[in-house]
Motif scaffolding. Structure first.
Motif, PDB file in Angstrom:
ATOM      1  N   GLN A  43     -10.098  -2.269  -1.411  1.00  0.00           N
ATOM      2  CA  GLN A  43      -9.142  -1.163  -1.284  1.00  0.00           C
ATOM      3  C   GLN A  43      -7.695  -1.632  -1.464  1.00  0.00           C
ATOM      4  O   GLN A  43      -6.919  -0.997  -2.170  1.00  0.00           O
ATOM      5  CB  GLN A  43      -9.312  -0.457   0.063  1.00  0.00           C
ATOM      6  CG  GLN A  43      -8.317   0.690   0.206  1.00  0.00           C
ATOM      7  CD  GLN A  43      -8.633   1.617   1.352  1.00  0.00           C
ATOM      8  OE1 GLN A  43      -9.787   1.922   1.610  1.00  0.00           O
ATOM      9  NE2 GLN A  43      -7.595   2.091   2.025  1.00  0.00           N
ATOM     10  N   HIS A  95      -5.236  -0.624  -4.509  1.00  0.00           N
ATOM     11  CA  HIS A  95      -3.958  -0.003  -4.171  1.00  0.00           C
ATOM     12  C   HIS A  95      -2.806  -0.771  -4.849  1.00  0.00           C
ATOM     13  O   HIS A  95      -1.909  -0.180  -5.454  1.00  0.00           O
ATOM     14  CB  HIS A  95      -3.819  -0.005  -2.644  1.00  0.00           C
ATOM     15  CG  HIS A  95      -2.732   0.867  -2.131  1.00  0.00           C
ATOM     16  ND1 HIS A  95      -2.655   1.247  -0.818  1.00  0.00           N
ATOM     17  CD2 HIS A  95      -1.660   1.426  -2.739  1.00  0.00           C
ATOM     18  CE1 HIS A  95      -1.593   2.006  -0.659  1.00  0.00           C
ATOM     19  NE2 HIS A  95      -0.971   2.116  -1.802  1.00  0.00           N
ATOM     20  N   SER A 115      -2.673  -0.107  -8.447  1.00  0.00           N
ATOM     21  CA  SER A 115      -2.147   1.242  -8.717  1.00  0.00           C
ATOM     22  C   SER A 115      -0.627   1.223  -8.733  1.00  0.00           C
ATOM     23  O   SER A 115       0.015   1.873  -9.568  1.00  0.00           O
ATOM     24  CB  SER A 115      -2.617   2.236  -7.647  1.00  0.00           C
ATOM     25  OG  SER A 115      -4.008   2.260  -7.575  1.00  0.00           O
ATOM     26  N   SER A 152      -5.631   3.709  -9.423  1.00  0.00           N
ATOM     27  CA  SER A 152      -5.692   5.163  -9.270  1.00  0.00           C
ATOM     28  C   SER A 152      -5.786   5.891 -10.619  1.00  0.00           C
ATOM     29  O   SER A 152      -5.013   5.613 -11.547  1.00  0.00           O
ATOM     30  CB  SER A 152      -4.466   5.667  -8.499  1.00  0.00           C
ATOM     31  OG  SER A 152      -4.593   7.060  -8.325  1.00  0.00           O
ATOM     32  N   GLN A 155      -0.940   7.377   2.621  1.00  0.00           N
ATOM     33  CA  GLN A 155      -0.413   6.106   3.135  1.00  0.00           C
ATOM     34  C   GLN A 155       0.111   6.189   4.567  1.00  0.00           C
ATOM     35  O   GLN A 155       0.085   5.203   5.286  1.00  0.00           O
ATOM     36  CB  GLN A 155       0.648   5.561   2.170  1.00  0.00           C
ATOM     37  CG  GLN A 155      -0.028   5.097   0.892  1.00  0.00           C
ATOM     38  CD  GLN A 155       0.903   4.730  -0.244  1.00  0.00           C
ATOM     39  OE1 GLN A 155       0.458   4.339  -1.303  1.00  0.00           O
ATOM     40  NE2 GLN A 155       2.192   4.862  -0.045  1.00  0.00           N
TER      41      GLN A 155
END
Ligand code: FAQ
Length: 317
Positions: free
Chosen positions: A39, A43, A46, A110, A138
């Protein structure tokens, strides 16, 4: 006496249930470590790939003031990527491995950043909608159970809320401008609305990771809960601007206390996630080009670090 795996797992879950943070040196189940690497790195990627659609407009921003603000925003995204890569590294993966996963197309980032920014109004829509969606997700992550990730999020959220405001302000200026400018803002909203809703991930019943991530307090709200929160927050903002959300089924539901909304095109979502969106290839090519062209910079930085280390060793002898 050595603890059994069951004892360690129980102690770990007790700490999570008591609301304690897990730190890098604490014992953690292997799956917790891997889930976080997945994850946090997705992130980070992204944030880094997210610089590309906006970077596209730095040289064409309509005024010096807009250009300075956009440049600062894009630099902030680079900073977010770096905090997040550092947080991922605390879990025992190297930066080189993380970049290799991104550049080879193995790692996800993303879906939203595989859509093109066709007009200046898209920069407003990215700030307003994309950063707006990112913040909702977030803010939840500032309370995630892994300490280094949670702390990175606190700082990132402060900057993201400024980004959302600058995007909303760009859109507001256009919406209050000439008929053509208003049309540009509406066109951007039409194209970015549905992809923004997809940022929150698949429906809860199709989300493979949510159950365990909730148990471990990596996630504190599900994909659908966050998506609904975004819709409820954004619809009045669009109304204030005099723009129309492109969803004929959108309607306030008094009983639920939420907006009802139309069906999301999940085929489109999975198609983009699998690499077939409008800009997937362009984004990966740009990242690979930047990596290759940065090779000499990395080598020079390493040579300089070696030289400094050698000098300080010589002094110490
Ligand atoms: N795109 O079981 P779930 C930003 C994948 S930052 C692509 O629900 P999870 C700042 C998912 O990875 C935006 N793939 O997964 C900015 C999984 O695949 P895997 C990024 C997606 O992790 C603004 C599979 O589908 N934010 O915008 C997407 O529990 C402007 C099953 O899904 C974050 O990364 C998607 N949208 O929940 C920068 C926040 N959704 O790994 C520049 C942190 C799902 O098994 C300009 N991440 N997938 O192969 C999260 O909160 C979670 O990872 C979710 C997904 C909520 C994204």
């Amino acid at each position: 006496m050595n603890k059994t795996l069951e004892q360690l797992e129980k102690e770990f879950q007790d700490r999570i249930d008591a609301g304690e943070n897990i730190e890098a040196k604490n014992w953690m189940p292997e799956k917790y470590r891997k889930t976080h690497i997945r994850q946090i790195s997705q992130h980070a990627h992204s944030e880094i790939v997210g610089m590309l659609p906006e970077g596209n407009w730095v040289s064409r921003a309509p005024s010096l003031r807009r250009k300075v603000a956009l440049l600062a925003k894009v630099q902030d995204e680079a900073g977010h990527g770096l905090y997040l890569y550092s947080a991922a590294e605390t879990l025992g993966i190297s930066r080189d491995e993380l970049f290799e996963q991104l550049n080879s197309g193995k790692a996800k980032y993303s879906s939203i950043f595989n859509y093109p920014t066709l007009s200046w109004a898209d920069i407003g829509a990215v700030g307003w909608l994309v950063d707006g969606a990112a913040i909702i997700n977030q803010v939840m992550l500032t309370r995630t159970s892994y300490g280094p990730y949670a702390r990175a999020m606190v700082r990132i959220c402060k900057e993201e809320s400024f980004h959302q405001r600058q995007g909303y302000e760009i859109t507001m200026k256009l919406a209050q401008g000439t008929e053509v400018q208003k049309q540009m803002a509406q066109d951007s909203l039409n194209r970015w609305w549905w992809p923004s809703l997809m940022m929150f991930g698949p429906r809860d019943e199709e989300s493979t990771h949510t159950e365990l991530s909730m148990k471990w307090k990596i996630k504190r709200k599900s994909n659908d809960e966050l998506r609904q929160q975004f819709i409820d927050q954004t619809v009045p903002q669009a109304e204030f601007l005099g723009l129309t959300i492109p969803d004929k089924d959108l309607k306030w539901n008094e009983e639920r206390g939420h907006y009802d909304f139309g069906p999301i095109d999940w085929d489109e979502f999975w198609n983009v996630v699998k690499g077939n969106g409008p800009c997937n290839k362009e984004r990966l090519n740009a990242r690979n080009k930047a990596w290759d062209e940065g090779q000499w910079v990395r080598e020079a930085a390493m040579a300089h670090a070696e030289k400094k280390k050698f000098k300080s060793l010589k002094k110490a002898i």
